[in-house]
Design a protein around this motif. Structure first.
Motif, short mmCIF file in Angstrom:
data_model
loop_
_atom_site.label_atom_id
_atom_site.label_comp_id
_atom_site.label_asym_id
_atom_site.label_seq_id
_atom_site.Cartn_x
_atom_site.Cartn_y
_atom_site.Cartn_z
N ILE A 98 8.71 -2.72 3.90
CA ILE A 98 8.79 -2.91 2.46
C ILE A 98 7.36 -2.94 1.91
CG2 ILE A 98 11.09 -3.95 2.34
CD1 ILE A 98 9.80 -6.71 2.37
N ILE A 99 7.16 -2.18 0.84
CA ILE A 99 5.83 -2.01 0.24
C ILE A 99 5.82 -2.77 -1.09
CG2 ILE A 99 4.23 -0.31 -0.76
CD1 ILE A 99 5.59 1.77 1.17
N MET A 100 4.79 -3.59 -1.28
CA MET A 100 4.72 -4.41 -2.49
C MET A 100 3.29 -4.71 -2.86
SD MET A 100 5.75 -7.78 -0.41
CE MET A 100 6.41 -6.68 0.83
N GLY A 101 3.11 -5.13 -4.10
CA GLY A 101 1.81 -5.62 -4.53
C GLY A 101 1.60 -7.04 -4.07
N ARG A 102 0.36 -7.47 -4.12
CA ARG A 102 -0.01 -8.82 -3.67
C ARG A 102 0.75 -9.90 -4.44
NH1 ARG A 102 -2.75 -12.42 -6.10
NH2 ARG A 102 -3.62 -10.93 -7.58
N LYS A 103 0.86 -9.75 -5.77
CA LYS A 103 1.53 -10.78 -6.56
C LYS A 103 3.01 -10.90 -6.17
CE LYS A 103 -1.11 -9.87 -10.62
NZ LYS A 103 -0.96 -9.41 -11.99
N THR A 104 3.66 -9.78 -5.91
CA THR A 104 5.05 -9.82 -5.46
C THR A 104 5.13 -10.55 -4.13
OG1 THR A 104 5.62 -7.80 -6.64
CG2 THR A 104 7.04 -8.40 -4.79
N PHE A 105 4.24 -10.21 -3.19
CA PHE A 105 4.23 -10.89 -1.89
C PHE A 105 4.04 -12.40 -2.07
CE2 PHE A 105 1.71 -12.54 1.74
CZ PHE A 105 2.69 -12.43 2.71
N GLU A 106 3.12 -12.78 -2.93
CA GLU A 106 2.82 -14.20 -3.11
C GLU A 106 3.91 -14.93 -3.87
OE1 GLU A 106 -1.15 -14.31 -4.76
OE2 GLU A 106 -2.05 -13.95 -2.78
N SER A 107 4.85 -14.21 -4.47
CA SER A 107 5.96 -14.87 -5.16
C SER A 107 7.03 -15.35 -4.17
CB SER A 107 6.59 -13.94 -6.20
OG SER A 107 7.35 -12.92 -5.59
N PHE A 108 6.98 -14.87 -2.92
CA PHE A 108 7.93 -15.31 -1.90
C PHE A 108 7.45 -16.63 -1.27
CE2 PHE A 108 8.35 -10.53 -0.82
CZ PHE A 108 9.21 -10.32 -1.87
#
Length: 164
Positions: free
Chosen positions: A42-52
């Motif tokens: 799964i490919i995501m931006g840093r902010k999306t990753f940090e929202s988990f």
């Protein structure tokens, strides 16, 4: 064969989120997201990753950031600095672009499919999904779900395929 799929839930106005959070709670959509993306990159931006709270299980996370010093201590997480770097990590497999708004914009030209949950409503947001150009994308499947005791909004799963 490499297959890139953008997956998102967006309101009728393409709203995705606000303050790095989702705008709705749709348990069936979470289950579908898990079923489709499990076992894949799964490919995501840093902010999306940090929202988990923590990385999603049974998936390799490819995190895109412009910050050259960004690192993560989690297993199954790879940090890259462009959408092209992320896509170079995909070989003969399916991979999912999961957000946020900027990553969807960058990833659309490389995508083969869009798995969109269209949430029927207008929402106050600060992040949006790109407008879907019907000249480029064709709807190949639709499945409507009315609101119920677990789902505050009606929604429709829409699968798009890039036109040849």
């Amino acid at each position: 064969m490499k297959k890139i799929i953008m997956i998102a839930a967006a309101g009728e106005d393409n709203s995705l989120g606000k303050d790095n959070d989702l705008l709705w709670h749709l348990p069936d959509d979470f289950k579908r997201f898990k079923r489709l993306t499990s076992g894949h990159k799964i490919i995501m931006g840093r902010k999306t990753f940090e929202s988990f709270p923590k990385p999603l299980p049974n998936r390799t996370h490819i995190i895109i950031t412009r910050d050259e010093n960004y690192t993560t201590n989690y297993d199954h997480c790879i940090v890259v600095h462009s959408i092209e770097d992320a896509l170079n990590l995909i070989s003969n497999e399916e991979a999912y672009i999961i957000g946020g708004g900027e990553i969807y914009k960058q990833g659309e030209e490389y995508s083969d499919f869009i798995e969109l949950t269209r949430v029927h409503g207008q929402f106050e947001a600060d992040t949006y999904f790109p407008e879907i150009d019907e000249d480029i994308w064709e709807v190949i499947e639709k499945e409507y779900h009315p609101k119920d005791e677990k789902h505050k909004f009606d929604f429709t799963y829409v699968t798009y395929e890039r036109r040849p």
